[in-house]
Design a protein around this motif. Structure first.
Motif, PDB file in Angstrom:
ATOM      1  N   ALA A 164       0.737  12.391   5.139  1.00  0.00           N
ATOM      2  CA  ALA A 164      -0.379  12.242   5.421  1.00  0.00           C
ATOM      3  C   ALA A 164      -0.472  11.411   7.155  1.00  0.00           C
ATOM      4  CB  ALA A 164      -1.080  10.866   4.686  1.00  0.00           C
ATOM      5  N   ASP A 165      -1.642  11.762   7.607  1.00  0.00           N
ATOM      6  CA  ASP A 165      -1.951  11.245   8.975  1.00  0.00           C
ATOM      7  C   ASP A 165      -2.386   9.978   8.944  1.00  0.00           C
ATOM      8  OD1 ASP A 165      -1.149  13.581  10.753  1.00  0.00           O
ATOM      9  OD2 ASP A 165      -2.760  14.390   9.627  1.00  0.00           O
ATOM     10  N   VAL A 166      -3.255   9.678   7.851  1.00  0.00           N
ATOM     11  CA  VAL A 166      -3.964   8.477   7.773  1.00  0.00           C
ATOM     12  C   VAL A 166      -4.019   8.337   6.496  1.00  0.00           C
ATOM     13  CG1 VAL A 166      -6.211   7.191   7.682  1.00  0.00           C
ATOM     14  CG2 VAL A 166      -5.586   8.705   9.617  1.00  0.00           C
ATOM     15  N   VAL A 167      -3.924   7.013   5.662  1.00  0.00           N
ATOM     16  CA  VAL A 167      -3.751   6.573   4.213  1.00  0.00           C
ATOM     17  C   VAL A 167      -4.890   5.499   4.524  1.00  0.00           C
ATOM     18  CG1 VAL A 167      -2.629   5.689   2.391  1.00  0.00           C
ATOM     19  CG2 VAL A 167      -1.461   7.173   3.801  1.00  0.00           C
ATOM     20  N   CYS A 168      -5.908   5.557   3.183  1.00  0.00           N
ATOM     21  CA  CYS A 168      -7.059   4.528   3.215  1.00  0.00           C
ATOM     22  C   CYS A 168      -6.664   4.092   1.768  1.00  0.00           C
ATOM     23  CB  CYS A 168      -8.361   5.327   3.213  1.00  0.00           C
ATOM     24  SG  CYS A 168      -8.725   6.082   4.959  1.00  0.00           S
ATOM     25  N   HIS A 169      -6.812   2.820   1.873  1.00  0.00           N
ATOM     26  CA  HIS A 169      -7.195   2.161   0.356  1.00  0.00           C
ATOM     27  C   HIS A 169      -8.526   1.575   0.371  1.00  0.00           C
ATOM     28  CE1 HIS A 169      -6.644  -0.355  -3.211  1.00  0.00           C
ATOM     29  NE2 HIS A 169      -5.495   0.087  -3.398  1.00  0.00           N
ATOM     30  N   ALA A 170      -9.398   2.004  -0.469  1.00  0.00           N
ATOM     31  CA  ALA A 170     -10.967   1.798  -0.304  1.00  0.00           C
ATOM     32  C   ALA A 170     -11.352   0.629  -1.225  1.00  0.00           C
ATOM     33  CB  ALA A 170     -11.805   2.797  -0.899  1.00  0.00           C
ATOM     34  N   GLY A 171     -10.193  -0.332  -1.488  1.00  0.00           N
ATOM     35  CA  GLY A 171     -10.627  -1.544  -2.273  1.00  0.00           C
ATOM     36  C   GLY A 171     -10.204  -1.561  -3.651  1.00  0.00           C
ATOM     37  N   ASP A 172     -10.469  -2.856  -4.051  1.00  0.00           N
ATOM     38  CA  ASP A 172      -9.965  -3.278  -5.719  1.00  0.00           C
ATOM     39  C   ASP A 172      -8.948  -3.203  -5.815  1.00  0.00           C
ATOM     40  OD1 ASP A 172     -12.861  -4.217  -6.142  1.00  0.00           O
ATOM     41  OD2 ASP A 172     -13.252  -2.677  -7.744  1.00  0.00           O
ATOM     42  N   ILE A 173      -8.046  -3.533  -4.946  1.00  0.00           N
ATOM     43  CA  ILE A 173      -6.580  -3.517  -4.901  1.00  0.00           C
ATOM     44  C   ILE A 173      -5.823  -4.282  -6.281  1.00  0.00           C
ATOM     45  CG2 ILE A 173      -6.149  -5.571  -3.826  1.00  0.00           C
ATOM     46  CD1 ILE A 173      -3.637  -4.021  -2.533  1.00  0.00           C
ATOM     47  N   ALA A 174      -6.406  -5.259  -6.828  1.00  0.00           N
ATOM     48  CA  ALA A 174      -5.945  -6.072  -7.816  1.00  0.00           C
ATOM     49  C   ALA A 174      -6.968  -7.011  -8.742  1.00  0.00           C
ATOM     50  CB  ALA A 174      -4.774  -6.871  -7.393  1.00  0.00           C
ATOM     51  N   ASP A 175      -6.458  -7.053  -9.960  1.00  0.00           N
ATOM     52  CA  ASP A 175      -7.298  -8.478 -10.438  1.00  0.00           C
ATOM     53  C   ASP A 175      -6.296  -9.512 -10.561  1.00  0.00           C
ATOM     54  OD1 ASP A 175      -9.670  -7.141 -11.389  1.00  0.00           O
ATOM     55  OD2 ASP A 175      -8.399  -5.699 -12.214  1.00  0.00           O
ATOM     56  N   THR A 234     -11.612  -4.640   1.507  1.00  0.00           N
ATOM     57  CA  THR A 234     -11.689  -5.290   0.463  1.00  0.00           C
ATOM     58  C   THR A 234     -12.769  -4.730  -0.421  1.00  0.00           C
ATOM     59  OG1 THR A 234     -13.412  -6.658   1.486  1.00  0.00           O
ATOM     60  CG2 THR A 234     -11.154  -7.739   1.653  1.00  0.00           C
ATOM     61  N   GLY A 235     -12.385  -4.895  -1.838  1.00  0.00           N
ATOM     62  CA  GLY A 235     -13.562  -4.413  -2.782  1.00  0.00           C
ATOM     63  C   GLY A 235     -14.123  -5.638  -3.529  1.00  0.00           C
ATOM     64  N   ASN A 236     -14.921  -5.385  -4.454  1.00  0.00           N
ATOM     65  CA  ASN A 236     -15.559  -6.552  -5.075  1.00  0.00           C
ATOM     66  C   ASN A 236     -14.656  -7.331  -5.851  1.00  0.00           C
ATOM     67  OD1 ASN A 236     -15.900  -4.146  -6.819  1.00  0.00           O
ATOM     68  ND2 ASN A 236     -16.804  -5.461  -8.371  1.00  0.00           N
ATOM     69  N   LEU A 262     -15.051   7.510  10.684  1.00  0.00           N
ATOM     70  CA  LEU A 262     -14.782   7.597   9.340  1.00  0.00           C
ATOM     71  C   LEU A 262     -14.701   6.081   8.722  1.00  0.00           C
ATOM     72  CD1 LEU A 262     -11.588   9.351   7.524  1.00  0.00           C
ATOM     73  CD2 LEU A 262     -12.263   7.019   6.953  1.00  0.00           C
ATOM     74  N   LEU A 263     -15.689   5.865   8.053  1.00  0.00           N
ATOM     75  CA  LEU A 263     -15.802   4.649   7.677  1.00  0.00           C
ATOM     76  C   LEU A 263     -15.370   4.442   6.157  1.00  0.00           C
ATOM     77  CD1 LEU A 263     -17.409   1.688   7.697  1.00  0.00           C
ATOM     78  CD2 LEU A 263     -19.245   2.987   6.552  1.00  0.00           C
ATOM     79  N   VAL A 264     -14.748   3.204   6.080  1.00  0.00           N
ATOM     80  CA  VAL A 264     -14.216   2.801   4.582  1.00  0.00           C
ATOM     81  C   VAL A 264     -14.856   1.773   3.867  1.00  0.00           C
ATOM     82  CG1 VAL A 264     -12.055   2.416   3.173  1.00  0.00           C
ATOM     83  CG2 VAL A 264     -11.773   3.680   5.245  1.00  0.00           C
ATOM     84  N   ALA A 265     -15.761   2.125   3.000  1.00  0.00           N
ATOM     85  CA  ALA A 265     -16.480   0.889   2.481  1.00  0.00           C
ATOM     86  C   ALA A 265     -16.396   1.148   0.858  1.00  0.00           C
ATOM     87  CB  ALA A 265     -18.090   1.205   2.787  1.00  0.00           C
ATOM     88  N   HIS A 266     -16.057  -0.140   0.314  1.00  0.00           N
ATOM     89  CA  HIS A 266     -15.804   0.233  -1.175  1.00  0.00           C
ATOM     90  C   HIS A 266     -16.752   0.775  -1.928  1.00  0.00           C
ATOM     91  CE1 HIS A 266     -13.840  -0.873  -4.828  1.00  0.00           C
ATOM     92  NE2 HIS A 266     -14.920  -1.508  -5.334  1.00  0.00           N
ATOM     93  N   GLN A 267     -18.128   0.287  -1.986  1.00  0.00           N
ATOM     94  CA  GLN A 267     -19.114   0.848  -2.947  1.00  0.00           C
ATOM     95  C   GLN A 267     -19.824   2.249  -2.179  1.00  0.00           C
ATOM     96  OE1 GLN A 267     -21.417  -1.914  -5.123  1.00  0.00           O
ATOM     97  NE2 GLN A 267     -20.000  -3.421  -4.701  1.00  0.00           N
ATOM     98  N   PRO A 268     -20.028   2.921  -3.009  1.00  0.00           N
ATOM     99  CA  PRO A 268     -20.687   4.186  -2.618  1.00  0.00           C
ATOM    100  C   PRO A 268     -22.286   3.866  -2.076  1.00  0.00           C
ATOM    101  CG  PRO A 268     -19.646   4.978  -4.107  1.00  0.00           C
ATOM    102  CD  PRO A 268     -19.367   3.388  -4.415  1.00  0.00           C
ATOM    103  N   LYS A 269     -22.852   2.886  -2.677  1.00  0.00           N
ATOM    104  CA  LYS A 269     -24.133   2.368  -2.218  1.00  0.00           C
ATOM    105  C   LYS A 269     -24.319   1.657  -0.481  1.00  0.00           C
ATOM    106  CE  LYS A 269     -24.537  -0.805  -5.539  1.00  0.00           C
ATOM    107  NZ  LYS A 269     -25.142  -2.251  -5.968  1.00  0.00           N
ATOM    108  N   TYR A 270     -23.336   1.820  -0.055  1.00  0.00           N
ATOM    109  CA  TYR A 270     -23.423   1.371   1.150  1.00  0.00           C
ATOM    110  C   TYR A 270     -23.508   2.370   2.286  1.00  0.00           C
ATOM    111  CZ  TYR A 270     -22.280  -1.544   5.474  1.00  0.00           C
ATOM    112  OH  TYR A 270     -22.371  -2.214   6.530  1.00  0.00           O
TER     113      TYR A 270
END
Length: 398
Positions: free
Chosen positions: A202-213, A239-241, A313-321
């Motif tokens: 990869a050139d870029v790796v994104c983690h789009a949130g909710d990494i853990a409980d 971050t995710g919710n 390129l925007l990373v936002a956890h929820q699609p509703k954003y």
């Protein structure tokens, strides 16, 4: 007349027990109705509804389902409220099993109508429906557990970004989302996911949130393999919710410790072949209600100082954003959160809250949205008709 009397003060007006009870009572009643329905329909389909099973069969089935119903709220509270992993595993598994049984018991009504049409009477008709529902549920739960626990398949997709410079054509963006490291220890799974990502170059790796409980300390072993992931240009995380249930700032710090760039309402610029791309990220939309200072979804802050002529390129956890993203002229938003529904037919309920359940979609004149089904799973260790994914997006210029 006292001062309280003259102002009509009462426990109700002063926020005492009465108004609190009135606020909570509807929620409790809704919970009772929902749980009662989830457990009643499978019980009625499998053990009642004129099946005429022998009494011991009905008794055992009734006891099992009644025990599960009574234990479930306590297990959820202890497991997810008190963070006792053993209780959480039991509660989550119960939730997955009863959801599948409920959904297919409801669909069993269609089979019942068909059998009526063919002239099949009771108890044979009801027994055929009961056995069919039970067999389908067992098969789907077995297969769904395998799907949840395996390393996700790679989903590959080319996305044309019209404003992308020729030097960035072919940029490889790998998307992880919703790993949900949790009560089931998946440190080995996490290591295999990291290996799969590294094979994608990869050139870029994104983690789009909710990494853990759970907290970073609780999930340290499971999150450690994220530190082995490689990329040419950047590794970014938002971050995710679920981070806001347990130390969101701690997870931002943990990801920085593992070599990732936490995009906490900020951006960075990557370059390749003489052209530039803005990588921006915002906190989850629930962050503002978390009470944490400086945590909220702030796209204006995330883009502050960025060249407006560059693609974003925007990373936002929820699609509703994506509504805010489209208004700001974002080129591509990457999200997760939905899990693709995780266990069919929950995807139809997700669609009530989110504009997209999974895949690529367009919003407005410029903005595209890619919604991942997620890399892991939340809660019930099952994925039914909603496969997990590691996504490889190849960006193409016009």
């Amino acid at each position: 007349m006292t001062d309280n009397e003259s102002h009509g003060a009462s426990p109700e007006r002063s926020g005492g027990p009465a108004p609190r009870a009135r606020r909570w009572l509807p929620r409790v009643l809704i919970l009772v109705v929902v749980l009662g329905s989830l457990f009643f329909l499978p019980w009625w389909t499998l053990f009642s509804s004129n099946t005429d099973w022998p009494f011991p069969v009905v008794l055992v089935g009734t006891v099992v389902l009644a025990t599960a119903l009574l234990a479930f709220p306590a297990l959820m509270y202890v497991g997810h409220g008190r963070r006792v992993d053993r209780a959480a595993r039991a509660a989550d598994t119960t939730l997955g099993v009863i959801w599948v049984l409920f959904a297919w018991s409801a669909l069993g009504g269609l089979l019942r109508l068909a059998l009526i049409g063919f002239g099949v009477g009771d108890p044979d008709r009801s027994r055929i429906v009961a056995v069919t529902v039970a067999v389908v549920a067992v098969v789907l739960l077995g297969w769904g557990h395998h799907e949840a626990m395996r390393v996700p398949r790679i989903r590959r997709l080319d996305i044309t970004v019209p404003r992308l410079g020729q030097g960035l054509d072919g940029t490889r963006v790998v998307v992880l989302a919703d790993t949900h490291y949790g009560p089931i220890d998946r440190a080995g799974w996490s290591a295999r996911v990291a290996e799969a990502v590294n094979e994608l170059d990869a050139d870029v790796v994104c983690h789009a949130g909710d990494i853990a409980d759970g907290t970073p300390d609780q999930r340290r072993a499971q999150s450690a393999p994220l530190g082995t992931i490689r990329s040419r240009l950047a590794k970014v995380y938002v971050t995710g919710n679920h981070e806001y249930f347990a130390e969101a700032q701690g997870w931002l710090d943990r990801m920085a410790e593992l070599g990732w760039e936490p995009l906490h309402n900020r951006h960075l610029v990557v370059e390749r072949g003489g052209d530039s791309l803005v990588l921006a990220g915002v906190d989850d939309v629930t962050a503002a209600s978390s009470g944490l200072d400086g945590h909220q979804a702030n796209l204006t802050g995330a883009l502050a100082g960025a060249d407006p002529e560059l693609p974003v390129l925007l990373v936002a956890h929820q699609p509703k954003y994506v509504g805010q993203a489209a208004s700001a002229g974002i080129d591509l938003q990457i999200s997760g959160h939905t899990h693709g529904g995780q266990i069919w037919p929950f995807n139809f309920l997700v669609r009530l809250d989110q504009p997209v359940v999974h895949g690529l979609s367009r919003h407005g004149a410029r903005t595209q949205l890619y919604t991942s089904r997620g890399t892991g799973f939340w809660g019930p260790p099952f994925r039914v008709f909603a496969p997990s994914e590691i996504t490889l997006l190849t960006l193409r210029s016009a």
